[in-house]
Scaffold this motif. Structure first.
Motif, PDB file in Angstrom:
ATOM      1  N   VAL A  11       9.262  15.771   4.529  1.00 54.81           N
ATOM      2  CA  VAL A  11       7.610  14.574   5.083  1.00 54.81           C
ATOM      3  C   VAL A  11       7.337  14.956   6.945  1.00 54.81           C
ATOM      4  CG1 VAL A  11       8.512  12.628   3.665  1.00 54.81           C
ATOM      5  CG2 VAL A  11       8.910  12.442   5.529  1.00 54.81           C
ATOM      6  N   ASP A  12       6.325  15.168   6.566  1.00 54.30           N
ATOM      7  CA  ASP A  12       5.885  15.121   8.036  1.00 54.30           C
ATOM      8  C   ASP A  12       6.347  13.731   9.119  1.00 54.30           C
ATOM      9  OD1 ASP A  12       4.136  17.964   7.837  1.00 54.30           O
ATOM     10  OD2 ASP A  12       3.453  16.239   6.305  1.00 54.30           O
ATOM     11  N   GLU A  46      -3.092  17.163   6.326  1.00 55.95           N
ATOM     12  CA  GLU A  46      -2.946  16.972   4.964  1.00 55.95           C
ATOM     13  C   GLU A  46      -1.040  16.613   4.816  1.00 55.95           C
ATOM     14  OE1 GLU A  46      -5.531  18.614   1.853  1.00 55.95           O
ATOM     15  OE2 GLU A  46      -3.772  20.236   2.503  1.00 55.95           O
ATOM     16  N   MET A  48       2.432  13.769   4.617  1.00 54.81           N
ATOM     17  CA  MET A  48       2.872  13.834   3.648  1.00 54.81           C
ATOM     18  C   MET A  48       3.984  13.089   5.220  1.00 54.81           C
ATOM     19  SD  MET A  48       6.128  14.300   1.081  1.00 54.81           S
ATOM     20  CE  MET A  48       6.675  13.244   0.158  1.00 54.81           C
ATOM     21  N   ALA A  50       6.009   8.832   5.163  1.00 52.98           N
ATOM     22  CA  ALA A  50       6.461   8.026   4.351  1.00 52.98           C
ATOM     23  C   ALA A  50       6.695   6.418   5.230  1.00 52.98           C
ATOM     24  CB  ALA A  50       7.984   8.537   3.758  1.00 52.98           C
ATOM     25  N   GLY A 139      -3.002   6.363   2.030  1.00 49.62           N
ATOM     26  CA  GLY A 139      -2.121   7.699   1.201  1.00 49.62           C
ATOM     27  C   GLY A 139      -0.165   7.869   1.984  1.00 49.62           C
ATOM     28  N   GLN A 141       3.575   6.570   0.792  1.00 50.88           N
ATOM     29  CA  GLN A 141       4.254   6.369   0.661  1.00 50.88           C
ATOM     30  C   GLN A 141       5.035   5.147   0.626  1.00 50.88           C
ATOM     31  OE1 GLN A 141       3.961   7.820  -3.340  1.00 50.88           O
ATOM     32  NE2 GLN A 141       1.631   8.740  -2.183  1.00 50.88           N
TER      33      GLN A 141
END
Length: 567
Positions: A11-12, A46, A48, A50, A139, A141
């Motif tokens: 993930v980022d 964009e 990611m 989490a 967005g 998670q």
């Protein structure tokens, strides 16, 4: 044993813990990314993002008083009042009382730090439950039931977190439902796991993030939620007390917050830098309810829920370094709490927002180096959060000489912008204040009931107003999978049986608010030590207050622990 093969998820940005700091940070980051892309700026972002959380559902492990200062929330979601959030009850009045065993004295003027006009009486658990879906809409998670058990490193750079294995039995063997934890690798990891978290304990020690500041000071808050007949107290009333049931040498006080005309939050906060080896926070709360002021309000009422949590109260000089290569620390993990105001939610949220702004800069620059992440420290130093913490930088420490001297010093700090007579005011770590039984009571400890030096008799609980620990734990709805390794690691049991018994009378059986540590008589004499880890409410008092610092609180299997409701 067969080598464990683990899934790796890249993930980022990884947020560890779904408390108010990380939820505010994730929301702020999601908003910044969305606005960046709406403006058509380059590069398009964009990421990611989490978030992992050890409780089975977001909010189950969250406990606070709480009176919410909306300053950070106003910045985060300016129209939050127009929504359906749990912000129904504004503070309608403040009272501060000095209690004796049977009487009370009302302070004619409420000290400015305890004036709460414009604040909200809330359940913090309900606040995070309200915020979590909005974070998901950005967005992010969110994965509940996944505790972080170890930081992942590349040299001195943090590169993510490993989540806990599931399906391990009490002997460390794999059960049929075994599931290995996941390695979550991230460009930036944001740790917001609450006070004295196991990841931060490891992180601070490995990277030396606490090496240049004062020891952190903690307090424990024990709280009950009550339903009482209408008409006893006005909704929105906020009452703080000093004095009884605490001794003048002990730091702390009680609170009563009227969430409605019939629902009350009642709690007691005690500094974990006390001297008495037999001090029992849960029992002191039961004593508090026997005071005529509280007894009148609670009579005929019903206990709904119980819980306990620790608070970081060391102040500005006890803050760790807030960043390192690949990692930022927020909220109670970074000690963003104002002990003078007994408030930290707004500060925790602000810390998460400042972290988010730093991460947004890193995403735009595509530069996640330590030099970029150091911008978090710069943003904090330029913020109102720093200004507020600076004004309370010596507060808890000033009570090292007792209540009355502390009140004088606190008054001087108000007049001098937090300086007082000493700046910085240096005190030892909390557990170093505890005295042996011989030192405190002037006699050696004897375990035999009623023997010379035995612990004081416990309060007799009537089951209607005062409750024993197991009854209170029942009202925390705490549950753990029984057949799993004990998550409370005592590194030297011989020390517990021998030296700790002789010197301190095994204070773990007293300071734990959930009867986790128990000494049972054996046939033929002697005692056996039992750890009832299934009772644990995850307050971490044992990790903090053990006089030998040999107890390590670690995360149990995901989803276990208290299930707090409206706490």
């Amino acid at each position: 044993m067969t080598e464990t093969v683990r899934e790796t998820l890249e993930v980022d940005v990884l947020f560890v813990g779904a408390g108010p700091a990380n939820l505010a940070g994730a929301y702020r980051l999601g908003r910044l990314v969305a606005e960046h892309n709406q403006r058509g700026e380059s590069p398009k972002l964009e990421p990611m993002i989490a978030m992992i959380e050890k409780s089975a559902e977001v909010g189950q492990h969250v406990l606070s008083g709480a009176v919410l200062d909306p300053r950070a929330l106003d910045e985060l979601i300016p129209d939050f009042r127009a929504g359906d959030g749990p912000f129904h009850q504004l503070v309608t009045g403040d009272t501060v009382l000095l209690l004796t065993r049977r009487g009370k004295l009302k302070l004619p003027i409420v000290p400015p730090p305890l004036q709460n006009h414009g604040k909200y009486v809330v359940s913090l658990g309900d606040v995070v439950r309200w915020l979590a879906p909005q974070v998901s809409d950005m967005g992010v998670q969110i994965f509940p039931g996944f505790p972080g058990v170890a930081m992942l490193y590349d040299g001195t750079r943090v590169v993510g977190v490993r989540t806990g294995d599931k399906g391990i039995d009490s002997k460390g063997q794999r059960k049929g439902n075994f599931e290995p934890g996941i390695d979550l690798r991230a460009k930036v990891t944001v740790v917001g796991e609450g006070a004295r978290g196991s990841l931060c304990k490891e992180l601070f020690a490995r990277l030396g993030l606490h090496s240049s500041v004062q020891p952190q000071l903690y307090a424990i808050g024990v709280k009950e939620l009550w339903e009482v007949p209408a008409g006893r107290i006005r909704a929105g009333s906020v009452v703080h007390t000093l004095g009884y049931p605490l001794k003048s040498e002990e730091f702390g006080g009680a609170f009563l917050y009227a969430m409605s005309e019939t629902q009350l939050s009642l709690g007691l906060v005690i500094g974990l830098d006390y001297k008495d080896p037999f001090l029992d926070p849960q029992e002191r709360l039961q004593q508090l309810k026997g005071h005529p002021f509280f007894k009148t309000i609670l009579a005929g009422g019903k206990l709904l829920h119980y819980g306990a949590a620790t608070l970081p109260e060391g102040g500005y000089y006890s803050l760790p370094k807030l960043w390192a290569d690949g990692v930022l620390v927020v909220g109670d993990s970074a000690a963003f709490l104002n002990g003078m105001r007994l408030k930290g939610i707004h500060l925790g949220m602000k810390s998460g927002m400042l972290a988010a702004e730093t991460i947004y800069e890193a995403l735009c620059k595509r530069d996640f180096s330590a030099a970029t992440l150091a911008g978090y420290e710069r943003r904090f130093q330029q913020s109102w959060a720093k200004q507020e913490l600076w004004k309370a930088r010596n507060f808890h420490q000033a009570f090292a000489g007792g209540l009355y001297a502390g009140l004088v010093h606190a008054g001087l700090q108000l007049l001098t912008g937090g300086r007082g007579l000493r700046d910085p005011w240096r005190v030892p770590a909390g557990h170093e204040h505890m005295r042996t039984v011989q030192e405190y009571y002037g006699r050696p400890y004897a375990r035999a009931a009623g023997g010379a030096g035995a612990a004081p008799d416990k309060l007799k609980c009537d089951g209607t107003l005062a409750f024993d620990k197991l009854t209170d734990v029942y009202h925390s709805d705490t549950s753990h999978e029984e057949n799993q390794p004990c998550h409370l690691v005592v590194r030297d049991l011989d020390l517990c049986h021998d030296r700790c018994t002789r010197e301190y009378g095994n204070p773990c059986q007293h300071f734990c608010p959930a009867s986790v540590y128990e000494w049972l008589p054996q046939e033929g004499g002697g005692q056996t030590f039992q750890i009832n880890f299934s009772n644990c409410v995850h307050c971490k008092t044992c990790d903090i207050m053990d006089p030998y610092q040999i107890i390590d609180w670690t995360t149990p299997e995901g989803g276990g622990g208290p299930r707090y409701v409206h706490m």
